[in-house]
Design a protein around this motif. Structure first.
Motif, PDB file in Angstrom:
ATOM      1  N   TRP A   8      34.544  34.184  35.691  1.00 60.65           N
ATOM      2  CA  TRP A   8      34.899  35.593  35.526  1.00 60.65           C
ATOM      3  C   TRP A   8      35.853  35.671  34.357  1.00 60.65           C
ATOM      4  CZ3 TRP A   8      33.381  40.192  37.391  1.00 60.65           C
ATOM      5  CH2 TRP A   8      34.211  41.293  37.221  1.00 60.65           C
ATOM      6  N   GLU A   9      35.502  36.466  33.346  1.00 64.12           N
ATOM      7  CA  GLU A   9      36.327  36.510  32.136  1.00 64.12           C
ATOM      8  C   GLU A   9      36.304  37.922  31.575  1.00 64.12           C
ATOM      9  OE1 GLU A   9      35.939  32.879  29.290  1.00 64.12           O
ATOM     10  OE2 GLU A   9      35.170  34.637  28.240  1.00 64.12           O
ATOM     11  N   ILE A  28      25.785  33.470  28.656  1.00 63.72           N
ATOM     12  CA  ILE A  28      25.494  34.912  28.633  1.00 63.72           C
ATOM     13  C   ILE A  28      26.715  35.622  29.203  1.00 63.72           C
ATOM     14  CG2 ILE A  28      24.076  36.738  29.685  1.00 63.72           C
ATOM     15  CD1 ILE A  28      21.709  34.866  29.609  1.00 63.72           C
ATOM     16  N   ARG A  29      27.150  36.682  28.511  1.00 65.04           N
ATOM     17  CA  ARG A  29      28.224  37.514  29.079  1.00 65.04           C
ATOM     18  C   ARG A  29      27.562  38.700  29.758  1.00 65.04           C
ATOM     19  NH1 ARG A  29      33.569  37.926  28.740  1.00 65.04           N
ATOM     20  NH2 ARG A  29      33.715  36.383  27.075  1.00 65.04           N
ATOM     21  N   ALA A  56      28.412  37.194  44.549  1.00 63.57           N
ATOM     22  CA  ALA A  56      29.769  37.628  44.923  1.00 63.57           C
ATOM     23  C   ALA A  56      30.450  38.251  43.700  1.00 63.57           C
ATOM     24  CB  ALA A  56      30.580  36.445  45.448  1.00 63.57           C
ATOM     25  N   LEU A  57      30.335  37.577  42.566  1.00 61.41           N
ATOM     26  CA  LEU A  57      30.927  38.125  41.332  1.00 61.41           C
ATOM     27  C   LEU A  57      30.196  39.413  40.927  1.00 61.41           C
ATOM     28  CD1 LEU A  57      31.477  34.822  39.276  1.00 61.41           C
ATOM     29  CD2 LEU A  57      33.235  36.212  40.397  1.00 61.41           C
ATOM     30  N   LYS A 134      39.231  39.592  44.197  1.00 63.61           N
ATOM     31  CA  LYS A 134      39.943  38.413  44.710  1.00 63.61           C
ATOM     32  C   LYS A 134      39.032  37.620  45.650  1.00 63.61           C
ATOM     33  CE  LYS A 134      44.554  39.511  45.182  1.00 63.61           C
ATOM     34  NZ  LYS A 134      45.525  40.153  46.071  1.00 63.61           N
ATOM     35  N   GLU A 135      38.291  38.342  46.484  1.00 67.04           N
ATOM     36  CA  GLU A 135      37.390  37.665  47.430  1.00 67.04           C
ATOM     37  C   GLU A 135      36.299  36.897  46.664  1.00 67.04           C
ATOM     38  OE1 GLU A 135      37.849  37.284  50.488  1.00 67.04           O
ATOM     39  OE2 GLU A 135      35.936  36.868  51.468  1.00 67.04           O
ATOM     40  N   ALA A 136      35.741  37.506  45.637  1.00 71.14           N
ATOM     41  CA  ALA A 136      34.688  36.840  44.858  1.00 71.14           C
ATOM     42  C   ALA A 136      35.244  35.570  44.205  1.00 71.14           C
ATOM     43  CB  ALA A 136      34.126  37.785  43.802  1.00 71.14           C
ATOM     44  N   LEU A 137      36.467  35.664  43.681  1.00 74.77           N
ATOM     45  CA  LEU A 137      37.052  34.483  43.038  1.00 74.77           C
ATOM     46  C   LEU A 137      37.380  33.394  44.055  1.00 74.77           C
ATOM     47  CD1 LEU A 137      39.270  36.266  40.359  1.00 74.77           C
ATOM     48  CD2 LEU A 137      37.074  35.107  40.006  1.00 74.77           C
TER      49      LEU A 137
END
Ligand code: MRU
Length: 351
Positions: A8-9, A28-29, A56-57, A134-137
């Motif tokens: 995640w960026e 790929i972004r 999730a992301l 936060k959950e995805a991370l």
């Protein structure tokens, strides 16, 4: 060399386009879930644990992108996103597991925010979006940790001088990092063990030759490529001592779905009296189904068998059957290696 196939960026998801490997390492972004859904369907992002992390992301991305000003509006947008993400691929249970975790985290955040006046809904929305991200991370981080532990637990199965066969790609590229089956090789190498790996090419989409060979070679593992048809004679003539693969969904009784061809390898292992192991995180276990008969098997496009790359290799009107996965019955599985230990066939219910 630890690869991070997804991250995640700057409010977007950045992932390796695995269809470009091994020729080029391209990222790929992804700023919207249409791009993500296309990437999952086309196997730019693939492998059960990585599919889980990516959806999730994706769910978090849909929350960030939502323009709604109301809690109800966000709920509606996220329901639509979840429905879309769930339609991408049917077999890897990690996808459904991750969406369920994200939906639960959203419900918790929503509960905390209610009741709130219209005036503070904007603030509440931002807080909910932060919680969801936060959950995805956490899912991403936990996947890496689980893979690390699978490696540590499984490495004790690798003996000096071992010859091991693997199928498809259950490596770093199939997870948030480290891999499942391949994490065992990385850990065994770290412990100074000497062993050789045979990697099946894995027709029709070549995850074994394109991805497993690429990452094993990058990590200095002594790996040799064979095509799928060579597995039987390689096991017999080259002295393969064990087979270790990943999984896309494991039923409560230990039946395991994995890339097409896995079941055949388990039958070969039995004939040659060598152990057959499945390595997978607990997110791959589907506690809602009793046996492998309930695992939905994805059937993919006929073109995958009619062409190799852009070259036509079968009559264009040929009848085609193209299941992407098969189910190995528990009695052919010696043990399942998870982040919490190795579970022998007869003790699978303890997982
Ligand atoms: O179609 P794919 O490439 O997503 O299939 C992947 C596999 O079958 C892997 O072996 C499985 O997902 C385990 S990955 C740790």
């Amino acid at each position: 060399m630890l690869l991070q196939p997804i991250k995640w960026e700057k409010d977007s998801i950045v992932f390796i386009d695995q269809t470009e490997l091994p020729v080029s390492l391209k990222y790929i972004r992804c700023r919207d879930i249409d791009t993500l859904c296309e990437a999952i369907v086309k196997l730019r992002v693939r492998g059960a644990p990585l599919i889980g992390v990516s959806v999730a992301l994706g769910y978090a991305l849909a929350a960030m992108n939502s323009k709604t000003k109301t809690l109800q509006g966000l709920k509606k947008d996220l329901k639509a996103a979840a429905t879309r993400l769930k339609k991408t691929r049917p077999t890897a249970v990690n996808l459904f597991w991750a969406i369920k975790r994200m939906e639960d985290s959203f419900s918790r955040a929503l509960f905390k925010a209610k009741p709130c006046t219209v005036a503070v809904q904007g603030l509440a929305l931002n807080r909910i979006k932060e919680d969801v991200l936060k959950e995805a991370l956490s899912i991403l981080k936990e996947d890496m940790e689980m893979c690390r532990s699978i490696g540590k637990n499984g490495a004790r199965l690798i003996k000096n001088g071992d010859i091991v066969l693997t199928h498809c790609n259950a490596g770093m590229l199939a997870t948030a990092g480290y891999g499942t089956a391949l994490s065992i090789f990385y850990e065994a190498k770290k412990q100074g063990k000497r062993f050789k790996v045979y990697a099946d090419e894995t027709r029709p989409l070549m995850q074994g030759s394109r991805l497993t060979m690429w990452e094993l070679m990058k990590n200095g593992i002594d790996a040799t490529l064979i095509c799928d048809d060579m597995a039987a004679s390689t096991i017999r003539d080259k002295g393969v001592r064990k087979i270790i693969v990943g999984a896309d969904r494991i039923a409560r009784n230990g039946d395991a779905a994995n890339k097409i061809g896995t079941y055949g390898l388990a039958v070969l292992a039995k004939h040659h009296r060598i152990p057959f192991y499945v390595a997978a995180p607990s997110s791959t276990i589907d506690r809602n189904i009793e046996t492998g008969a309930d695992i939905p098997i994805e059937e993919r496009k006929r073109e995958e068998l009619l062409y190799v790359g852009s070259k036509q290799t079968a009559p264009i009107k040929a009848k085609v059957f193209n299941p992407a996965f098969d189910v190995t019955p528990n009695e052919l599985i010696t043990g399942i290696i998870t982040e919490s230990g190795i579970y022998e066939n007869k003790k699978l219910r303890r997982i």
